[in-house]
Design a protein around this motif. Structure first.
Motif, mmCIF file in Angstrom:
data_model
loop_
_atom_site.group_PDB
_atom_site.id
_atom_site.type_symbol
_atom_site.label_atom_id
_atom_site.label_comp_id
_atom_site.label_asym_id
_atom_site.label_seq_id
_atom_site.Cartn_x
_atom_site.Cartn_y
_atom_site.Cartn_z
ATOM 1 N N GLY A 24 0.829 -1.196 0.000
ATOM 2 C CA GLY A 24 0.000 0.000 0.000
ATOM 3 C C GLY A 24 0.866 1.249 0.000
ATOM 4 N N GLU A 25 0.226 2.374 -0.217
ATOM 5 C CA GLU A 25 0.928 3.650 -0.192
ATOM 6 C C GLU A 25 1.241 4.033 1.245
ATOM 7 O OE1 GLU A 25 2.040 5.852 -2.590
ATOM 8 O OE2 GLU A 25 1.674 4.168 -3.936
ATOM 9 N N ALA A 26 2.471 4.361 1.512
ATOM 10 C CA ALA A 26 2.873 4.767 2.847
ATOM 11 C C ALA A 26 2.501 6.229 3.077
ATOM 12 C CB ALA A 26 4.374 4.576 3.025
ATOM 13 N N SER A 27 1.972 6.509 4.259
ATOM 14 C CA SER A 27 1.605 7.882 4.603
ATOM 15 C C SER A 27 2.734 8.585 5.340
ATOM 16 C CB SER A 27 0.346 7.887 5.480
ATOM 17 O OG SER A 27 0.657 7.408 6.776
ATOM 18 N N GLY A 28 3.664 7.792 5.888
ATOM 19 C CA GLY A 28 4.727 8.360 6.694
ATOM 20 C C GLY A 28 4.374 8.410 8.168
ATOM 21 N N ASP A 29 3.135 8.107 8.508
ATOM 22 C CA ASP A 29 2.686 8.050 9.903
ATOM 23 C C ASP A 29 2.735 6.583 10.330
ATOM 24 O OD1 ASP A 29 0.371 7.418 11.850
ATOM 25 O OD2 ASP A 29 0.632 9.603 12.049
ATOM 26 N N HIS B 88 7.092 -5.221 8.269
ATOM 27 C CA HIS B 88 8.524 -4.934 8.284
ATOM 28 C C HIS B 88 8.839 -3.717 7.427
ATOM 29 C CE1 HIS B 88 10.177 -8.221 10.653
ATOM 30 N NE2 HIS B 88 9.261 -9.005 10.113
ATOM 31 N N THR B 89 8.178 -3.595 6.298
ATOM 32 C CA THR B 89 8.408 -2.457 5.404
ATOM 33 C C THR B 89 8.053 -1.145 6.095
ATOM 34 O OG1 THR B 89 8.030 -3.821 3.452
ATOM 35 C CG2 THR B 89 7.768 -1.439 3.179
ATOM 36 N N VAL B 90 6.899 -1.103 6.735
ATOM 37 C CA VAL B 90 6.461 0.110 7.444
ATOM 38 C C VAL B 90 7.444 0.457 8.556
ATOM 39 C CG1 VAL B 90 4.688 1.031 9.001
ATOM 40 C CG2 VAL B 90 4.009 -0.131 6.889
ATOM 41 N N LEU B 91 7.812 -0.520 9.356
ATOM 42 C CA LEU B 91 8.706 -0.267 10.480
ATOM 43 C C LEU B 91 10.110 0.109 10.018
ATOM 44 C CD1 LEU B 91 7.380 -3.157 12.692
ATOM 45 C CD2 LEU B 91 7.212 -0.720 13.251
ATOM 46 N N ARG B 92 10.579 -0.525 8.950
ATOM 47 C CA ARG B 92 11.900 -0.193 8.402
ATOM 48 C C ARG B 92 11.901 1.253 7.893
ATOM 49 N NH1 ARG B 92 12.025 -3.729 4.665
ATOM 50 N NH2 ARG B 92 12.658 -5.396 6.028
ATOM 51 N N ALA B 93 10.835 1.651 7.186
ATOM 52 C CA ALA B 93 10.726 3.016 6.662
ATOM 53 C C ALA B 93 10.692 4.047 7.790
ATOM 54 C CB ALA B 93 9.484 3.152 5.781
ATOM 55 N N ALA B 94 10.186 3.648 8.946
ATOM 56 C CA ALA B 94 10.124 4.547 10.101
ATOM 57 C C ALA B 94 11.447 4.572 10.873
ATOM 58 C CB ALA B 94 8.983 4.136 11.024
ATOM 59 N N GLY B 95 12.422 3.783 10.420
ATOM 60 C CA GLY B 95 13.727 3.773 11.066
ATOM 61 C C GLY B 95 13.798 2.932 12.327
ATOM 62 N N VAL B 96 12.870 1.988 12.478
ATOM 63 C CA VAL B 96 12.857 1.133 13.666
ATOM 64 C C VAL B 96 13.957 0.080 13.522
ATOM 65 C CG1 VAL B 96 11.470 -0.523 14.985
ATOM 66 C CG2 VAL B 96 10.399 1.538 14.035
ATOM 67 N N ALA B 97 14.731 -0.102 14.587
ATOM 68 C CA ALA B 97 15.825 -1.074 14.581
ATOM 69 C C ALA B 97 15.293 -2.488 14.354
ATOM 70 C CB ALA B 97 16.568 -1.011 15.913
ATOM 71 N N ALA B 98 16.121 -3.342 13.778
ATOM 72 C CA ALA B 98 15.704 -4.694 13.391
ATOM 73 C C ALA B 98 15.144 -5.495 14.572
ATOM 74 C CB ALA B 98 16.864 -5.439 12.743
ATOM 75 N N THR B 99 15.796 -5.436 15.727
ATOM 76 C CA THR B 99 15.314 -6.200 16.882
ATOM 77 C C THR B 99 13.947 -5.698 17.326
ATOM 78 O OG1 THR B 99 17.582 -6.554 17.602
ATOM 79 C CG2 THR B 99 15.864 -6.919 19.236
ATOM 80 N N ASP B 100 13.799 -4.383 17.413
ATOM 81 C CA ASP B 100 12.498 -3.806 17.789
ATOM 82 C C ASP B 100 11.448 -4.114 16.726
ATOM 83 O OD1 ASP B 100 13.486 -2.752 20.160
ATOM 84 O OD2 ASP B 100 13.970 -0.812 19.252
ATOM 85 N N VAL C 45 6.441 -6.702 15.117
ATOM 86 C CA VAL C 45 5.679 -7.521 14.165
ATOM 87 C C VAL C 45 5.085 -8.735 14.878
ATOM 88 C CG1 VAL C 45 5.820 -8.952 12.083
ATOM 89 C CG2 VAL C 45 6.940 -6.723 12.133
ATOM 90 N N ALA C 46 5.868 -9.375 15.713
ATOM 91 C CA ALA C 46 5.360 -10.536 16.457
ATOM 92 C C ALA C 46 4.206 -10.132 17.370
ATOM 93 C CB ALA C 46 6.486 -11.185 17.263
ATOM 94 N N ALA C 47 4.329 -9.008 18.047
ATOM 95 C CA ALA C 47 3.274 -8.564 18.961
ATOM 96 C C ALA C 47 1.980 -8.252 18.220
ATOM 97 C CB ALA C 47 3.743 -7.330 19.738
ATOM 98 N N ILE C 48 2.092 -7.708 17.029
ATOM 99 C CA ILE C 48 0.910 -7.326 16.249
ATOM 100 C C ILE C 48 0.270 -8.529 15.570
ATOM 101 C CG2 ILE C 48 0.124 -6.008 14.235
ATOM 102 C CD1 ILE C 48 2.453 -3.995 14.958
ATOM 103 N N VAL C 49 1.075 -9.359 14.924
ATOM 104 C CA VAL C 49 0.560 -10.405 14.042
ATOM 105 C C VAL C 49 0.242 -11.713 14.767
ATOM 106 C CG1 VAL C 49 1.101 -11.808 12.005
ATOM 107 C CG2 VAL C 49 1.678 -9.388 12.032
ATOM 108 N N SER C 50 0.999 -12.061 15.787
ATOM 109 C CA SER C 50 0.804 -13.349 16.446
ATOM 110 C C SER C 50 -0.626 -13.578 16.937
ATOM 111 C CB SER C 50 1.791 -13.528 17.594
ATOM 112 O OG SER C 50 3.108 -13.573 17.099
ATOM 113 N N PRO C 51 -1.246 -12.606 17.610
ATOM 114 C CA PRO C 51 -2.634 -12.854 18.046
ATOM 115 C C PRO C 51 -3.603 -13.072 16.886
ATOM 116 C CG PRO C 51 -1.706 -10.963 19.204
ATOM 117 C CD PRO C 51 -0.741 -11.334 18.115
#
Length: 141
Positions: free
Chosen positions: A29-34, A88-100, A105-111
């Motif tokens: 999808g198109e990223a909003s930057g938010d 991962h794409t959204v978080l990477r674009a936001a500059g989130v470190a790989a471990t975080d 992603v696990a916290a969001i998707v696992s449930p």
């Protein structure tokens, strides 16, 4: 369609599953930057896929096939990777470190996958949105 017709095109069950995986990914999808808004969009897309498409059934088939076929185990990893890629794409674009990023992603998707695969109930979109809001606050300076 007969079994012989299927196996003329795909010689093994794993080849059939691989062909299905090739057509499964959705365009990003198109990223909003938010961060929160983009994660909400990714979770809505995953919830829709779990509800409207046979994603859960397909994953269950991959899990069963992977128990006896190493090629199917590789396909399962590939397919789950495709499902997780938008997050991962959204978080990477936001500059989130790989471990975080992996933890978020696990916290969001696992449930969502637990609901769909093990509990046979609709993915809890509202809960996923609450997790995203909490995660985005934690990850945003």
């Amino acid at each position: 369609m007969s079994r012989s017709t299927v196996y003329r095109h795909w010689p093994t069950p794993a080849a059939v599953l691989a062909a299905l995986i090739d057509v499964a990914p959705l365009p990003p999808g198109e990223a909003s930057g938010d961060l929160a808004r983009d994660l909400h969009a990714a979770v809505d897309q995953l919830c829709d896929r779990l509800r409207d498409r046979p994603v859960g059934a397909f994953l269950q088939a991959l899990i069963v096939a992977a128990a006896t076929d190493p090629a199917a185990a590789q396909l399962r990893h590939r397919y789950v990777g495709d499902l997780l890629a938008p997050f991962h794409t959204v978080l990477r674009a936001a500059g989130v470190a790989a471990t975080d990023r992996d933890d978020a992603v696990a916290a969001i998707v696992s449930p969502l996958l637990l609901d769909a695969l093990l509990l046979d109930r609709p993915a809890a979109r509202t809960r996923a949105h609450r997790i995203i809001d909490s995660t985005a606050r934690r990850l945003t300076p």
